[in-house]
Motif scaffolding. Sequence first.
Motif, mmCIF file in Angstrom:
data_model
loop_
_atom_site.group_PDB
_atom_site.id
_atom_site.type_symbol
_atom_site.label_atom_id
_atom_site.label_comp_id
_atom_site.label_asym_id
_atom_site.label_seq_id
_atom_site.Cartn_x
_atom_site.Cartn_y
_atom_site.Cartn_z
ATOM 1 N N ASP A 244 0.866 -1.169 0.000
ATOM 2 C CA ASP A 244 0.000 0.000 0.000
ATOM 3 C C ASP A 244 0.905 1.222 0.000
ATOM 4 O O ASP A 244 2.131 1.074 -0.084
ATOM 5 C CB ASP A 244 -0.963 -0.026 1.199
ATOM 6 N N LYS A 245 0.357 2.396 0.139
ATOM 7 C CA LYS A 245 1.164 3.603 -0.043
ATOM 8 C C LYS A 245 2.319 3.756 0.946
ATOM 9 O O LYS A 245 3.358 4.295 0.608
ATOM 10 C CB LYS A 245 0.293 4.859 -0.031
ATOM 11 N N ASP A 246 2.146 3.306 2.201
ATOM 12 C CA ASP A 246 3.220 3.476 3.168
ATOM 13 C C ASP A 246 3.476 2.249 4.049
ATOM 14 O O ASP A 246 4.266 2.311 4.983
ATOM 15 C CB ASP A 246 2.967 4.693 4.054
ATOM 16 N N GLY A 247 2.832 1.145 3.755
ATOM 17 C CA GLY A 247 3.054 -0.087 4.506
ATOM 18 C C GLY A 247 2.170 -0.263 5.721
ATOM 19 O O GLY A 247 2.147 -1.326 6.330
ATOM 20 N N MET A 248 1.414 0.768 6.078
ATOM 21 C CA MET A 248 0.593 0.706 7.275
ATOM 22 C C MET A 248 -0.492 -0.366 7.171
ATOM 23 O O MET A 248 -0.609 -1.220 8.052
ATOM 24 C CB MET A 248 -0.058 2.066 7.546
ATOM 25 N N VAL A 249 -1.254 -0.349 6.108
ATOM 26 C CA VAL A 249 -2.350 -1.308 5.952
ATOM 27 C C VAL A 249 -1.795 -2.710 5.711
ATOM 28 O O VAL A 249 -2.216 -3.677 6.350
ATOM 29 C CB VAL A 249 -3.313 -0.884 4.824
ATOM 30 N N ALA A 250 -0.841 -2.824 4.805
ATOM 31 C CA ALA A 250 -0.247 -4.137 4.527
ATOM 32 C C ALA A 250 0.390 -4.706 5.792
ATOM 33 O O ALA A 250 0.163 -5.868 6.148
ATOM 34 C CB ALA A 250 0.787 -4.026 3.404
ATOM 35 N N GLY A 251 1.167 -3.894 6.492
ATOM 36 C CA GLY A 251 1.801 -4.348 7.721
ATOM 37 C C GLY A 251 0.789 -4.724 8.787
ATOM 38 O O GLY A 251 0.963 -5.705 9.518
ATOM 39 N N GLY A 252 -0.291 -3.960 8.873
ATOM 40 C CA GLY A 252 -1.341 -4.265 9.842
ATOM 41 C C GLY A 252 -2.041 -5.579 9.551
ATOM 42 O O GLY A 252 -2.312 -6.372 10.469
#
Length: 98
Positions: A40-48
């Motif tokens: 995703d744009k900054d890794g927040m959603v993917a990392g979550g």
Amino acid sequence: MRGLKYLSLEVSLTPLAKETVDQFNALVADAANQPLFVYDKDGMVAGGLWYLHFRTVEALPEDDARLKAARLGLKSEPEGDHKNMWLAIQKYLSGQKN
């Protein structure tokens, strides 16, 4: 042409729906989707989503899941949007215990 496929998963943090997490886990588990690149744009959603996968599917301890998710973009220090993700994660996990 090169055997790649594009899959999209719409994620809302308010609330983070069980169906969304289940769909992510199913995509990860499906061997036809391997190798898998999640972004995703900054890794927040993917990392979550990876954090939840590590906790709920792989049953990793919290510290191990945090470490692995941090490598995938979820900041361990909850600030800004990452704070909202951590709140959504906490709410999701507390709902799983019922």
